[in-house]
Design a protein around this motif. Structure first.
Motif, PDB file in Angstrom:
ATOM      1  N   ARG A  18     -89.637   9.637 -18.089  1.00 60.95           N
ATOM      2  CA  ARG A  18     -90.106  10.868 -17.355  1.00 60.95           C
ATOM      3  C   ARG A  18     -88.438  11.434 -17.086  1.00 60.95           C
ATOM      4  N   SER A  54     -89.617   5.533  -7.075  1.00 66.04           N
ATOM      5  CA  SER A  54     -90.674   6.038  -6.701  1.00 66.04           C
ATOM      6  C   SER A  54     -91.358   6.848  -7.831  1.00 66.04           C
ATOM      7  N   THR A  55     -90.529   7.358  -8.843  1.00 66.99           N
ATOM      8  CA  THR A  55     -91.079   7.895 -10.113  1.00 66.99           C
ATOM      9  C   THR A  55     -91.985   7.164 -11.015  1.00 66.99           C
ATOM     10  N   HIS A  58     -95.239   6.771  -8.939  1.00 67.34           N
ATOM     11  CA  HIS A  58     -96.168   7.817  -9.025  1.00 67.34           C
ATOM     12  C   HIS A  58     -96.832   7.950 -10.705  1.00 67.34           C
ATOM     13  N   LEU A  63    -100.440  10.002 -10.852  1.00 65.69           N
ATOM     14  CA  LEU A  63    -100.097  11.283  -9.819  1.00 65.69           C
ATOM     15  C   LEU A  63     -99.074  12.270 -10.644  1.00 65.69           C
ATOM     16  N   ASP A  64     -98.280  11.399 -11.468  1.00 64.71           N
ATOM     17  CA  ASP A  64     -97.086  12.258 -12.395  1.00 64.71           C
ATOM     18  C   ASP A  64     -97.519  11.944 -13.700  1.00 64.71           C
ATOM     19  N   GLU A  80    -107.025  10.884 -14.264  1.00 64.91           N
ATOM     20  CA  GLU A  80    -107.416  11.612 -13.282  1.00 64.91           C
ATOM     21  C   GLU A  80    -108.444  10.934 -12.101  1.00 64.91           C
ATOM     22  N   LEU A  83    -106.716   7.703  -8.415  1.00 66.65           N
ATOM     23  CA  LEU A  83    -106.757   8.170  -6.988  1.00 66.65           C
ATOM     24  C   LEU A  83    -107.882   8.776  -6.640  1.00 66.65           C
ATOM     25  N   LEU A  89    -102.173   4.575  -3.039  1.00 63.06           N
ATOM     26  CA  LEU A  89    -100.577   4.854  -3.012  1.00 63.06           C
ATOM     27  C   LEU A  89     -99.983   5.112  -1.672  1.00 63.06           C
ATOM     28  N   PHE A  91     -96.865   6.108   0.608  1.00 63.91           N
ATOM     29  CA  PHE A  91     -95.743   7.077   0.283  1.00 63.91           C
ATOM     30  C   PHE A  91     -94.462   6.529   1.179  1.00 63.91           C
TER      31      PHE A  91
ATOM     32  N   VAL B 876     -96.387  15.431  -6.614  1.00 68.77           N
ATOM     33  CA  VAL B 876     -95.284  14.576  -6.276  1.00 68.77           C
ATOM     34  C   VAL B 876     -94.183  15.420  -6.032  1.00 68.77           C
ATOM     35  N   ARG B 880     -92.060  15.177  -2.290  1.00 67.32           N
ATOM     36  CA  ARG B 880     -90.499  14.996  -1.996  1.00 67.32           C
ATOM     37  C   ARG B 880     -89.935  16.314  -1.020  1.00 67.32           C
TER      38      ARG B 880
END
Ligand SMILES: Nc1ncnc2c1ncn2[C@@H]1O[C@H](COP(=O)(O)OP(=O)(O)O)[C@@H](O)[C@H]1O
Ligand SMILES: [Mg+2]
Lengths: 230, 882
Positions: A18, A54-55, A58, A63-64, A80, A83, A89, A91, B876, B880
């Motif tokens: 990513r 964090s990436t 996610h 989510l990402d 999809e 969550l 999750l 944060f 996301v 941030r």
């Protein structure tokens, strides 16, 4: 790697990458990550700030989406659908909804996933798990940062997800409180199938997990070493 | 530092800057365009009014005074003057076609050839030329004379003289031409003489100088003068004062040697009140719009408080002092204010030239433009500095917490400002109601006038009070009614209903402010639209009343229009044709217009409004008249003056067709008529045509009223052609009447103004709903980011957005429209004086209101979809940012 394990895996990641654009430059936040996550796993994700923890969380939560490689949830389903019912999750940043009370915040995942459970009872139980019962009717703005983290954790367990991803959940807490939170969480998860991944740079937190992954500049350096928690 | 800050602002806070500039630009544009329109319409009112005055001043020379001397005194103040001789004679006689015709007493005028060049509206040539001896049309008909025939003038105390007719003329302004100069105003109007002859001035002197010696009371001289109109002030009030002052001054200088009939001032006097009404109307229709734009600007400035606080915190960390921060805010406000004002002025110029056909840069309009621009700049300063100051002083956590939930009531709530506003509104309205809505006072003849501006506090206070009350009720309702709200939201929100209701309930202050703004916008738009529609409908009624019907065919006693009745009835596009007599009758010594009608059928050709009759029931009054052959309806004034009781016998003197003499005829008083088609506004009589015909021996009806199914102007042309054979018949249509009521306020073309206001109202409503919603949603990006990061599906995010948006829209629109109806009703009542007659009902522009709802709904949809789209950016990223 045996086939039955693969089919049961919560997450099956192969060469996942990513990258983000930052102006004209491209930052590789996660590079060629290959790993597998099984039910009941207790994983610590360690690394310096900006290393991509964090990436990765996610990405794991769906989510990402990765730019390259393949990321699958064999036991859970499509990205999809994860969550908030199957994966929860937590944060790094404060993430309580301001106009809602603590209890209402905790109830959100249940209400959003349309779970057919006794919402009130589940919320009460989740709050009790972290000793938050007395805060049920408070608004987030009246809480301390640590209390907010605890509420976010209660919100993560309330729907009994199969995987909990927590992004530096003890970052806001002093060591004693952090350990207490972790105790409560681990005790709650003991005996369940639920897997747990905690991103942290606190070795004391990482020690409580059974496995530690290290991240550096987006690369996952699997430690692979399983330590049994006492 | 300032440039750095400005650059940052423009880069980072574009949305808010543009929003505030737009609000200011709109306020400025509305104010400037309306102001320009107001000054321009006052000027056009003045010009139209004085343009229709044929002779500005008629100076009657006192017996024994020297005319040339007075002419010399008069000369410097006027642009043109003419000598006119007036002589009373015993009658005229003509021998034509083997018969002899004689008339009753008449008048002989002496005018120069130059007269008709200086005062072209006074004489209209019908037959022959304008040099030589002229006979008024009706006199020619009485005497059966034409060009080349001889007429004998019976001079009192002197032998008769004979003259040869050179032409036949119409005297369109006989009323003012033959007015009694020097009688106190309000004295009984004099009927213009039936028999008039005009001689060249030299001939006249030859015939009547001897009569002046023999019978000085029967001969008078007048100077007719015209003033330079382009030197008069544009404002009717100022022009009136100037003209009246000049007349007084002249009278003083000629010291009793002459009396002035000041036709010009009288005309301006009549327009003055209307101009004041126009000003008031403007005040009314624009004030809420400007206030609303100001509120919106403030709302935009106040939004984004979080960001501003953060900016300020950063600045303070870098060592900026409070006063420096305020200076930066002032610079920001200056940019917004000047920019907004400039855009606003440009917009006003565009609007003025496109919609109102005026320019905002002419003379007095420029004052409005400058004022509007200044107001815009000040508004920006106030809005931005106040929010900046509040943010600066409310930076502690505890203060910031005030933003949510259970904070204490604001000052206005504790003192009950909403109830105070509504109460005061009721009191002010009651006060005006009890004086019979005398909002504008311009007593005739006196140069003083007053507008009861206080009266207009009633709707403004109602508007503000309703806005505040809405706020109070919504706060209470959203606080207490959370469960009910959840129940209402259930179909939309499903299991999330409870949470959504809780969130709305805790954010009720913000949402309520939105609702109040939306409601104020809807109230403004609704009341403006209803008022404009009612006003427009009423101008049609007014025009119909003035003209008589869609098309009115007017003849004379000698050539009654009813002769052409069948022809007219058969014209294409004519739905109904009804004859109506127009005679004169003496009530005591008072000569009044008398209308003879067929009470059963008159309503087919012209609208018989309930407002025309005391008791407010046209059908009943007309039925009563039809049942009472000798019944008569009189004006309120006459009933009072003669202390009439219903059923009283009333002797009227009417002219008989056989001997041209006035004879007493017995009528019975059966009711009061306030207005009647074609009738003058003061005193008149309405009776049965059949009875009048029978008693006077004249069956003809001077007027025929036509109701048309085709365009009145087209039918009028056909009617003109069809009646060309009858001399002296005039055809007018309702459209002409609308233009002709030069003095009346309803004659101002409000079309452009209405379009401007209605367009502006739509913008305001769309702005209020869309903008408020968008700003509110933008302020809560964080909430939506968290929700979607927690796994909320787009549909679930939609639930949060739509619940709030629909609540804002539905409650705001509903409350606003209800308030708008109330406001419109109040405005129509307060401005009763504008209307003539007052409207029976308010007219509701349903189409516009539906369109308004549609546009507002569109802006709601746009705001929600915009917010939803923003939540489509990967969650996301936003996690941030927060
Ligand atoms: N939305 C984003 N846009 C641009 N760069 C990002 C974004 N998210 C993360 N990054 C970059 O990716 C790298 C990894 O960030 P992150 O995953 O937050 O690391 P960690 O959680 O370990 O501190 C950092 O260099 C960060 O700047
Ligand atoms: Mg991180």
């Amino acid at each position: 790697m045996d086939a039955s394990l693969m089919a049961d895996a919560l997450i099956q990641a192969t060469d996942v990458g990513r990258a983000y654009r930052q102006g004209s430059a491209t930052v590789a936040a996660v590079v060629e990550a290959t790993f597998q996550l099984q039910p009941k796993d207790r994983m610590a994700l360690m690394g310096r700030s900006g290393s991509g923890k964090s990436t990765l969380l996610h990405l794991m939560a769906g989510l990402d989406r990765p730019d390259s490689g393949s990321l699958l949830w064999p036991a859970l389903g499509a990205a999809e659908s994860l969550l908030p019912a199957k994966i929860a999750l937590v944060f790094q940043a404060p993430s309580l909804l301001e106009p809602l009370t603590v209890a209402e915040n905790v109830a959100l995942p249940l209400l959003m996933s349309g779970a057919v459970v006794d919402t009130d009872a589940a919320v009460t139980a989740a709050l009790a798990t972290f000793g938050l019962t007395h805060l049920a009717d408070k608004l987030p703005e009246t809480l301390s940062g640590g209390q907010m983290q605890c509420v976010a954790m209660a919100r993560a367990i309330v729907g009994q997800p199969q995987l909990i991803l927590a992004d530096e959940p003890t970052g806001q807490l002093d060591r004693v409180t952090g350990q207490a939170l972790l105790d409560a969480l681990l005790q709650h998860l003991a005996g369940t199938e639920t897997a747990l991944v905690i991103a942290t740079h606190d070795p004391a937190v990482a020690e409580r997990m059974t496995m530690i992954w290290r991240m550096d500049h987006g690369r996952l350096l699997a430690d692979g070493q399983r330590e049994v928690v006492a | 530092m300032i440039w750095l800050w400005l650059g940052g602002l423009i880069r980072e806070r574009q949305g808010r800057l543009v929003g505030m500039m737009t609000g200011i630009a709109l306020s400025v544009a509305l104010l400037a365009a309306l102001g320009a329109f107001l000054t321009q319409s006052a000027a056009s009112m003045t010009h139209r009014a004085i343009g229709s005055v044929p002779v500005d001043w008629q100076v009657q020379i006192a017996a024994g005074a020297s005319l040339p001397d007075i002419a010399k005194v008069l000369a410097p103040g006027v642009s043109k003057q003419q000598t006119v001789g007036y002589a009373d004679v015993d009658g005229f006689e003509a021998h034509t076609g083997g018969t002899v015709q004689t008339t009753g007493p008449g008048k002989v005028l002496g005018v120069d050839a130059q007269y008709r060049l200086d005062f072209p509206e006074q004489l209209r040539s019908l037959v022959g030329n304008l040099d030589g001896v002229l006979v008024a049309q009706q006199t020619a008909a009485n005497l059966h004379v034409g060009m080349g025939d001889s007429v004998q003038i019976h001079r009192p105390g002197l032998p008769s003289a004979e003259v040869k007719v050179a032409g036949i003329v119409d005297l369109p302004n006989a009323d003012s031409l033959f007015q009694a100069v020097g009688v106190p105003p309000g004295a009984a109007p004099q009927a213009p003489p039936d028999n008039v002859l005009l001689l060249p001035l030299s001939t006249w002197h030859g015939l009547f100088d001897p009569q002046a010696v023999a019978r000085p009371d029967s001969v008078r001289m007048q100077l007719h003068a015209g003033l330079a109109h382009d030197r008069l002030p544009n404002d009717p009030e100022a022009a009136f004062v100037a003209v009246q002052g000049a007349a007084r001054n002249l009278e003083a200088r000629i010291a009793g040697n002459g009396v002035i009939a000041d036709n010009l001032a009288a005309r301006l006097d009549a327009v003055r009140g209307d101009a004041l009404y126009a000003r008031v109307l403007f005040l009314f229709l624009s004030a809420p719009g400007c206030l609303l734009a100001a509120f919106l600007t403030i709302a935009v400035a106040a939004s984004g408080g979080d960001r501003r606080r953060r900016d300020q915190a950063l600045l303070r960390i870098r060592g900026a002092s409070r006063s420096q921060i305020m200076q930066l805010a002032a610079v920001e406000a200056g940019v917004v204010g000047v920019g907004g004002a400039a855009i606003g002025v440009g917009l006003a110029a565009l609007i003025s030239s496109m919609l109102l056909q005026t320019t905002i840069f002419a003379g007095s309009a420029a004052v409005w433009v400058a004022g509007a621009a200044l107001a815009g700049v000040l508004l920006a300063q106030a809005a931005i500095l106040i929010t900046a100051w509040r943010n600066l002083t409310l930076t502690t956590v505890k203060d910031a917490r005030m933003a949510l939930g259970q904070e204490r009531a604001r000052l206005w709530q504790r003192v009950g400002l909403d109830f105070i506003c509504l109460g005061l509104s009721a009191i002010v309205f009651w006060r005006t109601w009890s004086t019979g809505y005398q909002v504008v006072l311009a007593p005739e003849g006196t140069p003083s006038s007053s507008v009861d501006y206080i009266a207009f506090l009633a709707p403004v206070l109602l508007w503000l009070g309703a806005g505040l009350l809405t706020t109070r009720l919504c706060l209470i309702g959203l606080g207490l009614g959370r469960d009910q709200l959840a129940r209402v939201l259930r179909p939309l929100a499903g299991p999330l209903a409870g949470i959504v209701a809780a969130a709305i309930s805790r954010q009720r202050r913000r949402i309520t402010q939105g609702i109040a703004l939306v409601a104020l916008g809807f109230a403004f738009a609704t009341s403006t639209a209803i008022f404009n529609t009612t006003y427009h409908a009423q101008t049609l009624v007014d025009a119909a009343l003035t003209n008589g019907a869609d098309v009115t065919v007017t003849g004379t006693a000698q050539a009654p229009a009813s002769a052409a009745l069948q022809t007219l009835r058969a014209l294409p596009g004519v739905m109904a044709a009804q004859p109506m007599q127009h005679r004169f009758a003496y009530v005591g010594n008072d000569l009044q217009d008398l209308y003879g009608i067929d009470a059963r059928h008159i309503g087919e050709a012209t609208r018989m409004s309930d407002a025309y009759f005391a008791g407010g029931d046209a059908t009943r009054t007309l039925a009563l008249l039809a049942r009472t052959p000798d019944g008569v309806l009189v004006s309120e004034e006459t009933a009072k003056d003669f202390q009439l009781q219903l059923g009283d016998a009333l002797n009227l003197r009417l002219q008989n067709a056989r001997d041209h003499q006035y004879h007493s005829i017995l009528f019975h008083y059966i009711g009061i008529a306030r207005e009647f088609p074609t009738a003058p506004h003061d005193s008149f009589l309405v009776a049965n045509a059949a009875y009048v015909s029978e008693q006077t021996g004249a069956a003809g009806a001077e007027i025929v009223l036509l109701q048309t199914s085709a365009a009145p102007a087209r039918v009028a042309v056909a009617a003109k052609l069809a009646t060309a054979a009858w001399p002296g018949i005039k055809v007018t249509d309702i459209g002409q009447a609308q233009h002709l009521i030069g003095s009346s306020l309803t004659a101002i073309d409000l079309g452009g103004l209405a379009r401007l206001e209605l367009g502006f109202a739509v913008l305001m409503v769309a702005g209020a709903t869309g903008l408020i919603l968008a700003l509110g949603l933008a302020d809560r990006r964080r909430t939506f980011a968290i929700l979607s990061a927690l796994g909320a599906k787009p549909r679930q995010l939609g639930v949060f957005l739509w619940s709030e948006a629909l609540l804002l829209f539905i409650v705001g629109a509903l409350v606003g429209m209800l308030t708008g109806f109330g406001l419109a009703w109040m405005l129509v009542k307060l401005l009763t004086g504008v209307f003539d007659p007052p409207p029976e009902l308010i007219s509701v522009p349903w189409f516009y209101l539906l369109a308004l709802i549609g546009v507002a709904l569109l802006s709601v949809v746009a705001a929600v979809i915009g917010a939803l789209r923003e939540t489509g950016v990967p969650a996301v990223q936003r996690m941030r940012e927060i």
